[in-house]
Design a protein around this motif. Structure first.
Motif, PDB file in Angstrom:
ATOM      1  N   ALA A  28      -3.456   3.241   3.121  1.00 58.94           N
ATOM      2  CA  ALA A  28      -3.930   4.167   2.094  1.00 58.94           C
ATOM      3  C   ALA A  28      -3.816   5.613   2.544  1.00 58.94           C
ATOM      4  CB  ALA A  28      -5.377   3.844   1.731  1.00 58.94           C
ATOM      5  N   GLY A  29      -3.088   6.410   1.756  1.00 54.10           N
ATOM      6  CA  GLY A  29      -2.953   7.833   2.043  1.00 54.10           C
ATOM      7  C   GLY A  29      -3.196   8.655   0.791  1.00 54.10           C
ATOM      8  N   GLY A  30      -3.858   9.776   0.951  1.00 51.39           N
ATOM      9  CA  GLY A  30      -4.116  10.651  -0.183  1.00 51.39           C
ATOM     10  C   GLY A  30      -5.450  11.347  -0.052  1.00 51.39           C
ATOM     11  N   ASP A  31      -5.827  12.059  -1.102  1.00 54.11           N
ATOM     12  CA  ASP A  31      -7.088  12.783  -1.120  1.00 54.11           C
ATOM     13  C   ASP A  31      -8.239  11.835  -0.767  1.00 54.11           C
ATOM     14  OD1 ASP A  31      -8.953  14.975  -1.900  1.00 54.11           O
ATOM     15  OD2 ASP A  31      -9.476  13.548  -3.471  1.00 54.11           O
ATOM     16  N   PRO A  32      -9.019  12.156   0.259  1.00 57.77           N
ATOM     17  CA  PRO A  32     -10.086  11.248   0.693  1.00 57.77           C
ATOM     18  C   PRO A  32     -11.057  10.862  -0.412  1.00 57.77           C
ATOM     19  CG  PRO A  32      -9.725  12.937   2.351  1.00 57.77           C
ATOM     20  CD  PRO A  32      -8.897  13.336   1.161  1.00 57.77           C
ATOM     21  N   ALA A  33     -11.360  11.796  -1.316  1.00 52.59           N
ATOM     22  CA  ALA A  33     -12.285  11.482  -2.409  1.00 52.59           C
ATOM     23  C   ALA A  33     -11.678  10.441  -3.341  1.00 52.59           C
ATOM     24  CB  ALA A  33     -12.639  12.753  -3.179  1.00 52.59           C
ATOM     25  N   ALA A  34     -10.373  10.568  -3.616  1.00 56.22           N
ATOM     26  CA  ALA A  34      -9.708   9.593  -4.479  1.00 56.22           C
ATOM     27  C   ALA A  34      -9.648   8.229  -3.805  1.00 56.22           C
ATOM     28  CB  ALA A  34      -8.297  10.077  -4.826  1.00 56.22           C
ATOM     29  N   VAL A  35      -9.359   8.216  -2.509  1.00 55.71           N
ATOM     30  CA  VAL A  35      -9.304   6.944  -1.777  1.00 55.71           C
ATOM     31  C   VAL A  35     -10.668   6.256  -1.811  1.00 55.71           C
ATOM     32  CG1 VAL A  35      -8.961   5.879   0.484  1.00 55.71           C
ATOM     33  CG2 VAL A  35      -7.420   7.691  -0.280  1.00 55.71           C
ATOM     34  N   LEU A  90     -11.621  -1.455  -5.008  1.00 56.95           N
ATOM     35  CA  LEU A  90     -10.471  -2.198  -5.520  1.00 56.95           C
ATOM     36  C   LEU A  90      -9.540  -2.595  -4.377  1.00 56.95           C
ATOM     37  CD1 LEU A  90      -9.657   0.004  -8.642  1.00 56.95           C
ATOM     38  CD2 LEU A  90     -11.094  -2.041  -8.528  1.00 56.95           C
ATOM     39  N   LEU A  91      -9.332  -1.671  -3.451  1.00 51.21           N
ATOM     40  CA  LEU A  91      -8.475  -1.971  -2.304  1.00 51.21           C
ATOM     41  C   LEU A  91      -9.070  -3.102  -1.472  1.00 51.21           C
ATOM     42  CD1 LEU A  91      -7.456   1.627  -1.093  1.00 51.21           C
ATOM     43  CD2 LEU A  91      -6.308   0.154  -2.762  1.00 51.21           C
ATOM     44  N   GLU A  92     -10.383  -3.153  -1.411  1.00 52.04           N
ATOM     45  CA  GLU A  92     -11.035  -4.210  -0.629  1.00 52.04           C
ATOM     46  C   GLU A  92     -10.877  -5.585  -1.276  1.00 52.04           C
ATOM     47  OE1 GLU A  92     -14.955  -2.623  -0.273  1.00 52.04           O
ATOM     48  OE2 GLU A  92     -14.471  -1.461   1.541  1.00 52.04           O
ATOM     49  N   VAL A  93     -10.619  -5.613  -2.587  1.00 54.81           N
ATOM     50  CA  VAL A  93     -10.371  -6.890  -3.267  1.00 54.81           C
ATOM     51  C   VAL A  93      -8.994  -7.429  -2.899  1.00 54.81           C
ATOM     52  CG1 VAL A  93      -9.978  -7.991  -5.510  1.00 54.81           C
ATOM     53  CG2 VAL A  93     -11.909  -6.431  -5.204  1.00 54.81           C
ATOM     54  N   ILE A  94      -8.000  -6.561  -2.845  1.00 52.04           N
ATOM     55  CA  ILE A  94      -6.625  -7.024  -2.589  1.00 52.04           C
ATOM     56  C   ILE A  94      -6.303  -7.089  -1.104  1.00 52.04           C
ATOM     57  CG2 ILE A  94      -5.851  -6.093  -4.803  1.00 52.04           C
ATOM     58  CD1 ILE A  94      -4.400  -3.876  -3.184  1.00 52.04           C
ATOM     59  N   GLY A  95      -7.102  -6.408  -0.282  1.00 56.03           N
ATOM     60  CA  GLY A  95      -6.748  -6.286   1.127  1.00 56.03           C
ATOM     61  C   GLY A  95      -7.764  -6.858   2.090  1.00 56.03           C
ATOM     62  N   GLY A  96      -7.255  -7.409   3.173  1.00 61.47           N
ATOM     63  CA  GLY A  96      -8.130  -7.845   4.251  1.00 61.47           C
ATOM     64  C   GLY A  96      -8.571  -6.679   5.105  1.00 61.47           C
ATOM     65  N   ARG A  97      -7.736  -5.629   5.150  1.00 59.96           N
ATOM     66  CA  ARG A  97      -8.092  -4.420   5.904  1.00 59.96           C
ATOM     67  C   ARG A  97      -7.432  -3.218   5.244  1.00 59.96           C
ATOM     68  NH1 ARG A  97      -8.099  -3.216  12.460  1.00 59.96           N
ATOM     69  NH2 ARG A  97      -8.637  -1.001  12.267  1.00 59.96           N
ATOM     70  N   ILE A  98      -8.178  -2.121   5.174  1.00 59.94           N
ATOM     71  CA  ILE A  98      -7.666  -0.873   4.626  1.00 59.94           C
ATOM     72  C   ILE A  98      -7.428   0.074   5.800  1.00 59.94           C
ATOM     73  CG2 ILE A  98      -7.999   0.913   2.890  1.00 59.94           C
ATOM     74  CD1 ILE A  98      -8.279  -2.051   1.910  1.00 59.94           C
ATOM     75  N   TRP A  99      -6.189   0.535   5.933  1.00 60.70           N
ATOM     76  CA  TRP A  99      -5.821   1.430   7.026  1.00 60.70           C
ATOM     77  C   TRP A  99      -5.728   2.859   6.493  1.00 60.70           C
ATOM     78  CZ3 TRP A  99      -5.218  -0.599  11.937  1.00 60.70           C
ATOM     79  CH2 TRP A  99      -5.144  -1.998  12.014  1.00 60.70           C
ATOM     80  N   ASP A 100      -6.471   3.780   7.107  1.00 61.19           N
ATOM     81  CA  ASP A 100      -6.493   5.177   6.683  1.00 61.19           C
ATOM     82  C   ASP A 100      -5.282   5.906   7.249  1.00 61.19           C
ATOM     83  OD1 ASP A 100      -7.041   7.775   5.983  1.00 61.19           O
ATOM     84  OD2 ASP A 100      -8.859   7.962   7.201  1.00 61.19           O
ATOM     85  N   MET A 101      -4.379   6.310   6.357  1.00 61.07           N
ATOM     86  CA  MET A 101      -3.166   7.020   6.768  1.00 61.07           C
ATOM     87  C   MET A 101      -3.291   8.535   6.609  1.00 61.07           C
ATOM     88  SD  MET A 101      -0.972   4.685   7.847  1.00 61.07           S
ATOM     89  CE  MET A 101      -2.415   3.944   8.628  1.00 61.07           C
TER      90      MET A 101
END
Length: 288
Positions: free
Chosen positions: A129-136, A142-153
């Motif tokens: 995941a990359g982008g404006d921190p507030a948007a992320v 939602l990302l936690e539903v599709i992903g086992g881990r969210i990586w901050d880029m």
């Protein structure tokens, strides 16, 4: 949360289904139609943008341009909406999308994923995941539903796309490395199974080596990720290298080998089929 979803291929279908099962109201658009239990199908991409967050899982830059940018779907977005592009796209196009979303007043997050359809079905993708921190943060549930881990880029969205392209480049290099290792070991009487048992139990136990060594050992190249898509991703990596004025010899080698596989009519097979070209090319001709 109201969620729009655009693109229901093998990956997109699994992701949209998981979002619906998790209790989100999902409305989806797909060029070729289709249906998913618990998901409302809509007639246009613009209707998908009438949501709090919208996922796009399309094949390439051109598809996103034609479906999202060209028809002006961003102009129909709900106030405060965030668009999450989970596709593997070029770094240059990611930068273009950042500017287009800023102009339209729509949040934008690059969130390409690592994993095949079976991993997507389990909701265990690795999300970059990359982008404006507030948007992320807004779309993190939602990302936690599709992903086992969210990586901050980081806050620069295209960095996530560069990371995804680099990861796919490295997987193709692992495939070629295993193929070349088979050339050496089989010529000296060691079976693929026995050699792969060695490397998986010692130096190379990662998922990429596990999955693709099994394909090479069994000669089974049913598509999990098609060679034609692998070629696209290696082209994207080559474009980044060219833009930087850098020569990456390993990238050039696997890009060329994947191109050979596609030109040989293997584009719809799993991208690990490129190994067969290396292994086959090493065998002596019958009259030798």
């Amino acid at each position: 949360m109201d969620v729009g979803f655009i693109g229901l291929g093998a990956m997109g279908k699994a992701m949209a289904r998981n979002l619906a099962v998790a209790g989100h109201a999902v409305r989806a658009w797909n060029r070729s139609g289709g249906a998913i239990e618990g998901v409302t199908m809509v007639d246009t991409p613009a209707q998908a943008f009438e949501s709090d967050a919208v996922f796009t899982m399309l094949s390439d830059d051109a598809a996103i341009r034609s479906v999202v940018l060209a028809p002006g779907a961003l102009d129909e977005a709900r106030a405060g909406a965030v668009h999450i592009v989970a596709s593997t796209i070029s770094v240059a196009f990611a930068s273009e999308l950042v500017a287009a979303h800023e102009k339209a007043g729509v949040g934008f997050v690059s969130a390409p994923v690592l994993g095949r359809p079976d991993v997507a079905a389990k909701g265990e993708l690795n999300v970059l995941a990359g982008g404006d921190p507030a948007a992320v943060e807004r779309i993190r549930p939602l990302l936690e539903v599709i992903g086992g881990r969210i990586w901050d880029m980081g806050p620069h969205a295209p960095a996530a796309n560069a990371a995804k392209i680099a990861c796919n480049m490295m997987i193709s290099m692992a495939i070629e490395a295993m193929a070349e290792a088979v050339v050496l070991t089989e010529a000296n009487g060691l079976s693929r199974d026995r050699f792969f048992d060695l490397i998986l139990g010692t130096l190379f136990g990662s998922r990429s080596y596990q999955v693709y060594s099994a394909n090479i050992a069994n000669g089974n190249y049913e598509p999990g990720f098609k060679a034609m898509l692998g070629l696209k991703d290696l082209r994207l990596a080559s474009e980044v290298a060219a833009d930087m004025g850098r020569a990456l010899p390993m990238l050039a080698a696997v890009h060329g080998r994947m191109a050979e596989a596609v030109e040989a009519g293997l584009g719809d097979r799993d991208w690990s089929v490129m190994a067969e070209l290396t292994i086959g090319a090493s065998r002596p001709a019958p009259n030798q």
